[in-house]
Design a protein around this motif. Structure first.
Motif, PDB file in Angstrom:
ATOM      1  N   PRO A  34       0.819  -1.234   0.000  1.00 44.12           N
ATOM      2  CA  PRO A  34       0.000   0.000   0.000  1.00 44.12           C
ATOM      3  C   PRO A  34       0.843   1.270   0.000  1.00 44.12           C
ATOM      4  O   PRO A  34       0.509   2.239  -0.666  1.00 44.12           O
ATOM      5  CB  PRO A  34      -0.814  -0.141   1.285  1.00 44.12           C
ATOM      6  CG  PRO A  34      -0.833  -1.591   1.587  1.00 44.12           C
ATOM      7  CD  PRO A  34       0.475  -2.141   1.105  1.00 44.12           C
ATOM      8  N   MET A  35       1.939   1.280   0.689  1.00 42.69           N
ATOM      9  CA  MET A  35       2.788   2.463   0.741  1.00 42.69           C
ATOM     10  C   MET A  35       3.406   2.759  -0.624  1.00 42.69           C
ATOM     11  O   MET A  35       3.453   3.900  -1.076  1.00 42.69           O
ATOM     12  CB  MET A  35       3.864   2.303   1.788  1.00 42.69           C
ATOM     13  CG  MET A  35       4.770   3.522   1.936  1.00 42.69           C
ATOM     14  SD  MET A  35       3.844   4.979   2.492  1.00 42.69           S
ATOM     15  CE  MET A  35       3.513   4.482   4.183  1.00 42.69           C
ATOM     16  N   ALA A  36       3.861   1.717  -1.299  1.00 40.53           N
ATOM     17  CA  ALA A  36       4.471   1.886  -2.619  1.00 40.53           C
ATOM     18  C   ALA A  36       3.452   2.414  -3.617  1.00 40.53           C
ATOM     19  O   ALA A  36       3.735   3.283  -4.448  1.00 40.53           O
ATOM     20  CB  ALA A  36       5.074   0.565  -3.101  1.00 40.53           C
ATOM     21  N   SER A  37       2.217   1.915  -3.548  1.00 37.76           N
ATOM     22  CA  SER A  37       1.165   2.393  -4.454  1.00 37.76           C
ATOM     23  C   SER A  37       0.844   3.857  -4.194  1.00 37.76           C
ATOM     24  O   SER A  37       0.658   4.654  -5.124  1.00 37.76           O
ATOM     25  CB  SER A  37      -0.097   1.538  -4.273  1.00 37.76           C
ATOM     26  OG  SER A  37       0.154   0.196  -4.622  1.00 37.76           O
ATOM     27  N   ALA A  38       0.771   4.238  -2.942  1.00 37.90           N
ATOM     28  CA  ALA A  38       0.471   5.628  -2.606  1.00 37.90           C
ATOM     29  C   ALA A  38       1.565   6.563  -3.090  1.00 37.90           C
ATOM     30  O   ALA A  38       1.295   7.652  -3.621  1.00 37.90           O
ATOM     31  CB  ALA A  38       0.272   5.763  -1.094  1.00 37.90           C
ATOM     32  N   GLU A  41       1.271   6.907  -6.926  1.00 36.78           N
ATOM     33  CA  GLU A  41       0.147   7.756  -7.328  1.00 36.78           C
ATOM     34  C   GLU A  41       0.425   9.212  -7.007  1.00 36.78           C
ATOM     35  O   GLU A  41       0.079  10.115  -7.785  1.00 36.78           O
ATOM     36  CB  GLU A  41      -1.124   7.288  -6.607  1.00 36.78           C
ATOM     37  CG  GLU A  41      -1.604   5.915  -7.071  1.00 36.78           C
ATOM     38  CD  GLU A  41      -2.779   5.423  -6.240  1.00 36.78           C
ATOM     39  OE1 GLU A  41      -3.178   6.173  -5.312  1.00 36.78           O
ATOM     40  OE2 GLU A  41      -3.292   4.328  -6.514  1.00 36.78           O
ATOM     41  N   ASN A  42       1.040   9.508  -5.908  1.00 33.80           N
ATOM     42  CA  ASN A  42       1.373  10.879  -5.546  1.00 33.80           C
ATOM     43  C   ASN A  42       2.374  11.479  -6.515  1.00 33.80           C
ATOM     44  O   ASN A  42       2.272  12.654  -6.897  1.00 33.80           O
ATOM     45  CB  ASN A  42       1.910  10.919  -4.114  1.00 33.80           C
ATOM     46  CG  ASN A  42       2.137  12.347  -3.646  1.00 33.80           C
ATOM     47  OD1 ASN A  42       1.233  13.176  -3.683  1.00 33.80           O
ATOM     48  ND2 ASN A  42       3.350  12.636  -3.197  1.00 33.80           N
ATOM     49  N   ALA A  43       3.359  10.691  -6.920  1.00 37.62           N
ATOM     50  CA  ALA A  43       4.354  11.180  -7.881  1.00 37.62           C
ATOM     51  C   ALA A  43       3.698  11.501  -9.234  1.00 37.62           C
ATOM     52  O   ALA A  43       4.006  12.513  -9.870  1.00 37.62           O
ATOM     53  CB  ALA A  43       5.463  10.136  -8.051  1.00 37.62           C
ATOM     54  N   GLU A  44       2.779  10.631  -9.654  1.00 40.25           N
ATOM     55  CA  GLU A  44       2.080  10.879 -10.919  1.00 40.25           C
ATOM     56  C   GLU A  44       1.238  12.146 -10.842  1.00 40.25           C
ATOM     57  O   GLU A  44       1.193  12.952 -11.775  1.00 40.25           O
ATOM     58  CB  GLU A  44       1.206   9.683 -11.260  1.00 40.25           C
ATOM     59  CG  GLU A  44       0.460   9.806 -12.584  1.00 40.25           C
ATOM     60  CD  GLU A  44       1.408   9.829 -13.771  1.00 40.25           C
ATOM     61  OE1 GLU A  44       1.006  10.367 -14.816  1.00 40.25           O
ATOM     62  OE2 GLU A  44       2.542   9.342 -13.641  1.00 40.25           O
ATOM     63  N   SER A  45       0.575  12.360  -9.708  1.00 41.49           N
ATOM     64  CA  SER A  45      -0.230  13.562  -9.518  1.00 41.49           C
ATOM     65  C   SER A  45       0.633  14.819  -9.538  1.00 41.49           C
ATOM     66  O   SER A  45       0.256  15.837 -10.123  1.00 41.49           O
ATOM     67  CB  SER A  45      -0.995  13.458  -8.197  1.00 41.49           C
ATOM     68  OG  SER A  45      -1.718  14.654  -7.937  1.00 41.49           O
TER      69      SER A  45
END
Length: 372
Positions: A34-38, A41-45
Motif C-alpha cells: 500500500p505504501m508503494a502504491s500511494a 500515485e502521488n508522484a504521478e499527480s
C-alpha cells in the motif's frame, strides 16, 4: 567426541549448456504494498500538476508579451487625467475660437460616453502629448468644468510611445482628419503653412508640406489644399472666416488672382469696409468678385459673349429649441430648416399651422418695422 562431516555430491550443470539472455517463460509480478502504491500515485499527480502549471505559466507569459506589445502600439485603452495631457508639440488644424458644434458632442458624451478614445504619446517628463482627438479633449474639459463630476477628470485614451520625428505624429493627426466631413480646405491649408514655417520640420515649401502631411489624400485633393494655401497666404490679414470658404469658391478665386494682380487689393478693401461681418457675409463678398466679372478670365483671355450668372445670397443661422438646435438656411424665395425630427411623421395640419404662424410672425415684424 568428534563430529563427522557429511559430504554431499552436487551435480553442477555444464555452463555452456545454460542459455544466456533468455527471459523466463512466465514471470510472476511482484506484489506492491500500500505504501508503494500511494507513493507512485502521488508522484504521478505531482507530475500532472507541474505540467499544468508550466502550461498556465507559458500562456500567461504569452498574454503578458502580447499586452505589452498592444499597449506600446496604443491599442490598449487607459483613463488618463486631463491635467496630464498637453498640446505643445503639434500645430492643430482647427481654427482657434468657439466651436458651435461642441455642445452636440458634449451631449453625446454625457448620454452614452466617449465612443472613440483619444490618442496620446507618452513624454519623457510623464506627461502625454495629444495626437488625435482635440475636440473630444475640449468636450471633456468643458464637462468637467460644468458638472464637477469625477467621471470627467480622466479621458479614455490609447497611449503609444512618442515618435522620434514629429512628421509621423502629424501624419497620424492628419489621416484621421481626412475622413472628417467637416474639416475645411482652408484649415488643412493653414496647417500645411504652419508646418512649413516650423524650422524643426525642415520643410520650407508649403507644397512640400502638403505632400508630406496629406500623403494619404488623392492628387486632386492635394491640389485643392495647395490652392487654398496660396489663397489664405495672399489674404492672410484680411480673412476672418477662411474655414467657411467652399472648395469651388476658393479654387476659383485663386485662379482669378493668378490672372489679376489687383484682385487681392480690391478684396482687402471690401473686407476692411465691413469689419463686423460674419462668415456668411464674408463668403458673399468673395463670391461677388467672381460674379461681378469684367470679362477677364483666369487665363488672361476675354469672353464678353458669356456673362457670368450672379449667385443668390444665402444666410445661415441656428435657432435653439427645446429639443436641440435647428439649423436654417435662407435665400431668395427659399428657406431650409434641418433638425433631428422626422417631419414626415408629424400631422399635416400641425405642419400647416406652424408654417402659417411663421408667416404671420414675419408679417407682424414687417408691419412693426414700417410703422416705426
Amino acid at each position: 567426541m568428534s563430529r563427522k562431516r557429511r559430504m554431499f555430491d552436487i551435480d553442477v550443470p555444464d555452463m555452456d549448456g545454460i542459455p544466456v539472455g533468455k527471459a523466463p517463460d512466465h514471470v510472476v509480478p511482484g506484489r506492491r504494498g500500500p505504501m508503494a502504491s500511494a507513493i507512485s500515485e502521488n508522484a504521478e499527480s505531482l507530475r500532472e500538476r507541474q505540467a499544468a502549471e508550466d502550461s498556465i505559466r507559458a500562456e500567461n507569459d504569452r498574454l503578458a508579451t502580447e499586452y505589452v506589445e498592444l499597449k506600446r502600439a496604443g491599442m490598449i485603452v487607459d483613463r488618463v487625467p486631463l491635467d496630464d495631457i498637453v498640446t505643445d508639440r503639434l500645430v492643430r488644424d482647427r481654427k482657434a475660437g468657439p466651436d458651435e458644434d461642441l455642445a452636440e458632442l458634449k451631449d453625446s458624451i454625457r448620454d452614452i460616453g466617449l465612443s472613440n478614445p483619444v490618442r496620446l504619446e507618452r513624454r519623457a517628463d510623464g506627461k502625454f502629448e495629444l495626437v488625435q482627438g482635440m475636440r473630444r479633449l475640449l468636450a471633456y474639459r468643458a464637462l468637467r468644468e460644468e458638472t464637477g463630476a469625477a467621471l470627467f477628470d480622466a479621458i479614455p485614451a490609447g497611449i503609444g510611445a512618442q515618435e522620434a520625428q514629429a512628421q509621423v505624429s502629424y501624419r497620424r493627426m492628419v489621416d484621421e482628419n481626412l475622413i472628417r466631413k467637416d474639416i475645411s480646405f482652408a484649415e488643412m491649408a493653414i496647417l500645411a503653412r504652419r508646418y512649413a514655417e516650423d524650422p524643426a520640420n525642415d520643410c520650407p515649401e508649403v507644397s512640400e508640406a502638403v505632400a508630406v502631411l496629406y500623403k494619404s489624400a488623392s492628387y486632386t485633393k492635394r491640389s485643392y489644399i495647395r490652392a487654398f494655401a496660396e489663397l489664405v497666404t495672399r489674404l492672410d490679414k484680411v480673412l476672418q472666416f477662411p474655414e467657411q470658404i467652399p472648395r469651388n469658391l476658393g479654387v476659383d478665386l485663386k485662379r482669378r488672382m493668378d490672372g489679376d494682380d489687383g484682385l487681392v487689393a480690391r478684396i482687402a478693401t471690401a473686407m476692411r469696409a465691413e469689419p463686423g461681418r460674419d462668415g456668411a457675409r464674408e463668403v458673399e463678398i468673395l463670391r461677388g468678385f467672381l460674379t461681378a466679372s469684367d470679362g477677364t478670365l483666369p487665363a488672361g483671355k476675354t469672353d464678353a459673349a458669356k456673362p457670368v450668372k450672379a449667385r443668390q445670397a444665402k444666410t445661415t443661422f441656428q435657432v435653439p429649441v427645446d429639443t436641440g438646435v435647428a439649423k436654417c438656411s435662407a435665400s431668395a424665395g427659399r428657406l431650409e430648416m434641418r433638425h433631428d425630427v422626422d417631419f414626415s411623421s408629424v400631422d399635416r395640419r400641425s405642419l400647416e399651422r406652424a408654417v402659417a404662424a411663421f408667416f404671420a410672425a414675419l408679417e407682424a415684424d414687417a408691419g412693426s418695422d414700417s410703422s416705426e
